[in-house]
Design an enzyme around this catalytic site. Structure first.
Site, PDB file in Angstrom:
ATOM      1  NE  ARG A 247      57.761  34.893  52.189  1.00 63.21           N
ATOM      2  CZ  ARG A 247      58.046  34.057  53.199  1.00 63.21           C
ATOM      3  NH1 ARG A 247      57.077  33.424  53.845  1.00 63.21           N
ATOM      4  NH2 ARG A 247      59.297  33.857  53.569  1.00 63.21           N
TER       5      ARG A 247
ATOM      6  CE1 TYR B 264      41.919  38.653  32.327  1.00 63.25           C
ATOM      7  CE2 TYR B 264      43.317  37.076  33.464  1.00 63.25           C
ATOM      8  CZ  TYR B 264      43.159  38.282  32.802  1.00 63.25           C
ATOM      9  OH  TYR B 264      44.224  39.105  32.622  1.00 63.25           O
TER      10      TYR B 264
ATOM     11  CG  ASP C 190      37.380  36.518  38.621  1.00 65.27           C
ATOM     12  OD1 ASP C 190      37.124  37.685  38.974  1.00 65.27           O
ATOM     13  OD2 ASP C 190      38.352  36.215  37.897  1.00 65.27           O
TER      14      ASP C 190
ATOM     15  CE  LYS D 290      42.037  43.652  35.010  1.00 66.57           C
ATOM     16  NZ  LYS D 290      41.576  42.277  34.887  1.00 66.57           N
TER      17      LYS D 290
HETATM   18  C1  LIG Z   1      42.155  41.017  34.916  1.00 68.02           C
HETATM   19  C2  LIG Z   1      41.400  39.849  35.399  1.00 68.02           C
HETATM   20  C3  LIG Z   1      42.020  38.826  36.108  1.00 68.02           C
HETATM   21  C4  LIG Z   1      43.518  38.810  36.350  1.00 68.02           C
HETATM   22  O1  LIG Z   1      43.927  39.833  37.193  1.00 68.02           O
HETATM   23  P1  LIG Z   1      45.386  40.509  37.154  1.00 68.02           P
HETATM   24  O2  LIG Z   1      45.305  41.539  38.210  1.00 68.02           O
HETATM   25  O3  LIG Z   1      45.581  41.044  35.770  1.00 68.02           O
HETATM   26  O4  LIG Z   1      46.348  39.408  37.454  1.00 68.02           O
HETATM   27  C5  LIG Z   1      41.247  37.784  36.575  1.00 68.02           C
HETATM   28  N1  LIG Z   1      39.921  37.737  36.356  1.00 68.02           N
HETATM   29  C6  LIG Z   1      39.292  38.695  35.675  1.00 68.02           C
HETATM   30  C7  LIG Z   1      37.820  38.587  35.461  1.00 68.02           C
HETATM   31  C8  LIG Z   1      39.997  39.774  35.169  1.00 68.02           C
HETATM   32  O5  LIG Z   1      39.355  40.729  34.470  1.00 68.02           O
END
Ligand SMILES: *Cc1c(COP(=O)(O)O)cnc(C)c1O
Length: 385
Positions: A51, A103, A175, A200
């Site tokens: 961890r 998001y 982000d 993504k």
């Molecule tokens: C999908 C997404 C998240 C969350 O990510 P996960 O891997 O689904 O937990 C956060 N910010 C943005 C802009 C996203 O597209």
């Protein structure tokens, strides 16, 4: 470490973990061990318990840190784990300023979890620096940005928000999921913490859920390391390997998909069934120049608005190529309906305020032939009549 003189395109493939030190293997080894033998009471090695640290995860963490021009990277079980762990730097009584078209999952964490722990927030139009300034209070400790924003692709003036945050002694978090370090490197613009849903574009193949965070300052690195280990939402070694595998083609994928996104956005702009197109690579987008000044491209995601829910339903049922799904940033194009998918967690009146109407569709452009994609939308739009 690989020389900074090489472009990100080269550094994606030739970084310090490109070969295994012991065998010369050109793929990072997957290390599943949960614990590590120590040579003696006074002679502990780099790893003790998985961890806290794992060599496969370390390879991914070092690679993303290098690509974002940071010093320390952190890999998490999901993008939300990366974001919520970062928000754990806040404590009771602190205040967070956050972009209003954030998001959906981040919206939910902010409004329904942080509030339970006495951490308050103000949503702002992050494109409006004056509004952000007005929202800052003595208790404000963090400003959270997302640019381009989701799903209406608004562009935040990163440098100006960073300056404001410095004036008021706040941390900045960005982000960077929609752009990846291929197109945008927020740490270079002064941001403190970059977070990603690596589910993504970084992973890129719709086959792994993962999150990343990167910092460039020693105190923040220590704080993130402590929280990652305390919270424990780490990414497993197999998934770390999958993300590293996906990253090798990230530059090529981002650029090919962005080129297609621009062509599709232009085509949509002229179509009578389309009321509005949101894509920062279009010259008439209000953030076009700003985006060019802080990013190397406009990305592969766009949104467009049809007349109403009935038109959306017809198009969604008629398109043959894109998958109709939650998520974005994959080799296959993904069409989503924000009102029922990414932003379902947001109450309808909040959605309306943000332009997330019942006619809005979001398209994440994949690697298909762009003429095939345009042809597919053309035939689907014909059904609307
Ligand atoms: C999908 C997404 C998240 C969350 O990510 P996960 O891997 O689904 O937990 C956060 N910010 C943005 C802009 C996203 O597209």
């Amino acid at each position: 470490m690989m020389s900074d003189q090489f472009s990100i395109q080269t550094r994606l493939l030739h970084h310090k973990n490109k070969t295994d030190a012991t065998t010369g293997a050109v793929s990072v080894p997957i290390q599943p061990a949960s614990t590590f033998h120590q040579k003696g009471l006074d002679n502990f090695g780099d790893y003790d318990y998985a961890r806290s640290g794992n060599p496969t995860r370390k390879a991914l963490e070092d690679t993303i840190a290098e690509l974002e021009n940071g010093t320390d990277g952190f890999a998490f079980a999901s993008g939300m784990a990366a974001i919520s762990t970062t928000f754990m730097m806040l404590g009771t009584g602190d205040h967070l300023v956050i972009t209003d078209d954030v998001y959906g999952g981040t919206f939910r964490f902010t409004t329904e979890v942080l509030t339970r722990h006495g951490i308050d927030h103000t949503f702002v139009d992050m494109t409006n620096v004056e509004e952000v300034k007005q929202a800052i209070k003595p208790e404000t400790k963090m400003i959270h940005m997302e640019t381009p924003s989701n799903p209406t692709m608004k562009i935040t003036p990163i440098r100006e928000i960073v300056q404001l945050a410095k004036d008021y002694d706040c941390l900045t978090v960005l982000d960077n999921t929609f752009m990846t370090p291929v197109l945008q490197r927020p740490l270079d613009l002064g941001v403190d913490v970059v977070v990603h849903s690596a589910t993504k574009f970084i992973g890129g193949h719709s086959d792994v859920v993962a999150g990343l965070a990167v910092v460039k300052e020693a105190d923040l690195a220590a704080s993130m390391k402590f929280l990652q280990n305390s919270f424990g939402a780490i990414l497993g070694p197999n998934d770390c390997w999958l993300i590293m595998r996906g990253m090798k083609t990230m530059h090529t994928r981002m650029n090919a998909s962005s080129d297609s996104a621009e062509k599709i956005a232009q085509w949509l702009t002229g179509h009578p069934a389309v009321k509005e197109v949101y894509y920062p690579g279009l010259k008439n987008h209000p953030g076009y120049e700003l985006n060019r000044s802080q990013s190397d491209g406009a990305g592969a995601v766009l949104s467009f608005e049809l007349a109403d829910r009935a038109a959306v339903k017809k198009v969604v049922e008629a398109v043959e190529i894109p998958v109709f799904a939650v998520s974005l940033g994959a080799v296959e194009s993904i069409l989503s309906y924000p009102a029922k998918m990414s932003h379902e967690a947001m109450p309808p009146h909040e959605r309306a305020k943000r332009g997330i109407t019942d006619g809005l569709l979001r398209l994440s452009v994949g690697l298909e032939n762009v003429e095939d994609l345009i042809g597919d939308f053309k035939q689907a739009f014909n059904r609307i009549g």
